[in-house]
Design a protein around this motif. Sequence first.
Motif, PDB file in Angstrom:
ATOM      1  N   LYS A 172     126.363  62.677  55.444  1.00 31.61           N
ATOM      2  CA  LYS A 172     126.734  61.274  55.249  1.00 31.61           C
ATOM      3  C   LYS A 172     125.592  60.416  55.757  1.00 31.61           C
ATOM      4  CE  LYS A 172     131.621  61.911  55.187  1.00 31.61           C
ATOM      5  NZ  LYS A 172     132.498  61.194  54.380  1.00 31.61           N
ATOM      6  N   LEU A 173     125.149  59.496  54.904  1.00 27.89           N
ATOM      7  CA  LEU A 173     124.062  58.582  55.219  1.00 27.89           C
ATOM      8  C   LEU A 173     124.584  57.156  55.164  1.00 27.89           C
ATOM      9  CD1 LEU A 173     121.265  60.092  52.944  1.00 27.89           C
ATOM     10  CD2 LEU A 173     121.835  60.717  55.281  1.00 27.89           C
ATOM     11  N   ARG A 174     123.925  56.274  55.911  1.00 29.23           N
ATOM     12  CA  ARG A 174     124.333  54.873  55.925  1.00 29.23           C
ATOM     13  C   ARG A 174     123.106  53.977  55.947  1.00 29.23           C
ATOM     14  NH1 ARG A 174     128.576  52.322  60.174  1.00 29.23           N
ATOM     15  NH2 ARG A 174     129.969  52.770  58.458  1.00 29.23           N
ATOM     16  N   LEU A 175     123.103  52.991  55.044  1.00 25.91           N
ATOM     17  CA  LEU A 175     122.146  51.892  55.122  1.00 25.91           C
ATOM     18  C   LEU A 175     122.876  50.763  55.828  1.00 25.91           C
ATOM     19  CD1 LEU A 175     120.471  51.886  51.590  1.00 25.91           C
ATOM     20  CD2 LEU A 175     119.407  52.452  53.767  1.00 25.91           C
ATOM     21  N   GLU A 176     122.319  50.329  56.948  1.00 25.29           N
ATOM     22  CA  GLU A 176     123.026  49.363  57.789  1.00 25.29           C
ATOM     23  C   GLU A 176     122.633  47.928  57.474  1.00 25.29           C
ATOM     24  OE1 GLU A 176     123.956  51.687  61.883  1.00 25.29           O
ATOM     25  OE2 GLU A 176     122.005  50.700  61.771  1.00 25.29           O
ATOM     26  N   ASP A 177     123.623  47.051  57.554  1.00 27.29           N
ATOM     27  CA  ASP A 177     123.448  45.597  57.510  1.00 27.29           C
ATOM     28  C   ASP A 177     122.721  45.096  56.264  1.00 27.29           C
ATOM     29  OD1 ASP A 177     124.813  45.369  59.890  1.00 27.29           O
ATOM     30  OD2 ASP A 177     122.990  45.422  61.106  1.00 27.29           O
ATOM     31  N   CYS A 178     123.221  45.502  55.120  1.00 26.07           N
ATOM     32  CA  CYS A 178     122.674  45.001  53.852  1.00 26.07           C
ATOM     33  C   CYS A 178     123.215  43.591  53.626  1.00 26.07           C
ATOM     34  CB  CYS A 178     123.096  45.923  52.714  1.00 26.07           C
ATOM     35  SG  CYS A 178     122.496  45.399  51.104  1.00 26.07           S
ATOM     36  N   HIS A 225     127.631  47.617  55.550  1.00 28.85           N
ATOM     37  CA  HIS A 225     127.072  48.956  55.682  1.00 28.85           C
ATOM     38  C   HIS A 225     127.341  49.676  54.364  1.00 28.85           C
ATOM     39  CE1 HIS A 225     126.484  48.155  59.852  1.00 28.85           C
ATOM     40  NE2 HIS A 225     127.760  48.240  60.180  1.00 28.85           N
ATOM     41  N   LEU A 226     126.325  50.338  53.838  1.00 29.71           N
ATOM     42  CA  LEU A 226     126.459  51.101  52.602  1.00 29.71           C
ATOM     43  C   LEU A 226     126.507  52.579  52.982  1.00 29.71           C
ATOM     44  CD1 LEU A 226     123.781  49.262  50.422  1.00 29.71           C
ATOM     45  CD2 LEU A 226     126.160  48.644  50.811  1.00 29.71           C
ATOM     46  N   ASP A 227     127.662  53.206  52.801  1.00 27.09           N
ATOM     47  CA  ASP A 227     127.848  54.610  53.163  1.00 27.09           C
ATOM     48  C   ASP A 227     127.722  55.480  51.926  1.00 27.09           C
ATOM     49  OD1 ASP A 227     128.359  54.215  55.946  1.00 27.09           O
ATOM     50  OD2 ASP A 227     130.341  53.445  55.404  1.00 27.09           O
ATOM     51  N   PHE A 228     126.953  56.560  52.050  1.00 26.83           N
ATOM     52  CA  PHE A 228     126.705  57.490  50.963  1.00 26.83           C
ATOM     53  C   PHE A 228     127.018  58.903  51.432  1.00 26.83           C
ATOM     54  CE2 PHE A 228     123.770  53.991  50.343  1.00 26.83           C
ATOM     55  CZ  PHE A 228     123.883  53.714  49.000  1.00 26.83           C
ATOM     56  N   GLU A 229     127.431  59.740  50.494  1.00 27.33           N
ATOM     57  CA  GLU A 229     127.521  61.168  50.767  1.00 27.33           C
ATOM     58  C   GLU A 229     126.383  61.821  50.003  1.00 27.33           C
ATOM     59  OE1 GLU A 229     130.708  64.822  50.971  1.00 27.33           O
ATOM     60  OE2 GLU A 229     131.338  62.903  50.158  1.00 27.33           O
ATOM     61  N   LEU A 230     125.617  62.632  50.689  1.00 25.13           N
ATOM     62  CA  LEU A 230     124.505  63.366  50.091  1.00 25.13           C
ATOM     63  C   LEU A 230     124.975  64.798  49.895  1.00 25.13           C
ATOM     64  CD1 LEU A 230     121.456  63.278  49.308  1.00 25.13           C
ATOM     65  CD2 LEU A 230     121.006  64.147  51.598  1.00 25.13           C
ATOM     66  N   ILE A 231     124.971  65.262  48.660  1.00 28.83           N
ATOM     67  CA  ILE A 231     125.477  66.597  48.340  1.00 28.83           C
ATOM     68  C   ILE A 231     124.321  67.415  47.771  1.00 28.83           C
ATOM     69  CG2 ILE A 231     127.143  67.915  46.977  1.00 28.83           C
ATOM     70  CD1 ILE A 231     128.687  65.117  46.834  1.00 28.83           C
ATOM     71  N   VAL A 232     124.057  68.544  48.417  1.00 28.77           N
ATOM     72  CA  VAL A 232     122.973  69.431  48.003  1.00 28.77           C
ATOM     73  C   VAL A 232     123.593  70.735  47.508  1.00 28.77           C
ATOM     74  CG1 VAL A 232     120.953  70.723  48.775  1.00 28.77           C
ATOM     75  CG2 VAL A 232     121.358  68.412  49.635  1.00 28.77           C
ATOM     76  N   THR A 233     123.153  71.184  46.335  1.00 29.45           N
ATOM     77  CA  THR A 233     123.639  72.429  45.750  1.00 29.45           C
ATOM     78  C   THR A 233     122.435  73.308  45.450  1.00 29.45           C
ATOM     79  OG1 THR A 233     125.438  71.200  44.698  1.00 29.45           O
ATOM     80  CG2 THR A 233     125.036  73.429  43.898  1.00 29.45           C
ATOM     81  N   THR A 234     122.508  74.570  45.874  1.00 29.10           N
ATOM     82  CA  THR A 234     121.430  75.533  45.605  1.00 29.10           C
ATOM     83  C   THR A 234     122.033  76.848  45.131  1.00 29.10           C
ATOM     84  OG1 THR A 234     121.400  76.397  47.857  1.00 29.10           O
ATOM     85  CG2 THR A 234     119.962  74.513  47.398  1.00 29.10           C
ATOM     86  N   GLY A 235     121.167  77.740  44.667  1.00 25.52           N
ATOM     87  CA  GLY A 235     121.615  79.051  44.193  1.00 25.52           C
ATOM     88  C   GLY A 235     121.635  80.108  45.273  1.00 25.52           C
ATOM     89  N   THR A 236     120.776  79.962  46.291  1.00 30.36           N
ATOM     90  CA  THR A 236     120.701  80.972  47.349  1.00 30.36           C
ATOM     91  C   THR A 236     120.741  80.319  48.721  1.00 30.36           C
ATOM     92  OG1 THR A 236     118.289  80.927  47.488  1.00 30.36           O
ATOM     93  CG2 THR A 236     119.246  82.441  45.867  1.00 30.36           C
ATOM     94  N   GLU A 237     121.005  81.142  49.734  1.00 27.52           N
ATOM     95  CA  GLU A 237     121.043  80.638  51.101  1.00 27.52           C
ATOM     96  C   GLU A 237     119.663  80.160  51.556  1.00 27.52           C
ATOM     97  OE1 GLU A 237     122.149  83.689  50.217  1.00 27.52           O
ATOM     98  OE2 GLU A 237     124.284  83.724  50.682  1.00 27.52           O
TER      99      GLU A 237
END
Length: 180
Positions: free
Chosen positions: A142-148, A77-89
Amino acid sequence: MIQEATESLIKALQKDVHKDAVLVFADDVFEVKRVPSVILQGPSLSEHGRRRCVAPSFSNNTRTMTTEKSRHPRYYHLDFELIVTTGTEVDMLQMQEKVAGFLDSNPVIQIGPWGQLNLVESVPLGSHRRVNLSNLHQCSAKLRLEDCPVYSGEVVVGKLISSMTIQFTGDVNSELNLKP
């Protein structure tokens, strides 16, 4: 295959979520210089041990009369963290909607000619607390690509038997020819 899967995920994010989405390896320090920003951090690997198989795998090609023996792949399983940054709400809410739409429309990611891997959202964007030391707005998922599959690369190539002759000796002399 891990590299191809990671590249396919980042290309899909660039296509559907943000054209400047980038990959940062796990535990690397990074700085956001422009907003909005989409960063995929990882992958962290964990083996799917229940899918491990110790038996050899055979692939026969009757056209060329050859066979290949190899080990079954191990699945990670390939686990990733997806981080989003913006200037406003408002921008953050729009990015959350884009990411949710991306995950809804992409339950699997096509990995070149090798097939597809399931894309799973472990933690939705915005539900995971994130320390923010700037005046920017950040959230992560958190995202996951399963069974690579990961192959050993060890392949033994041989020839298939195309004809066989069995001879009996003794009191009875006979010959038997078997052909496929």
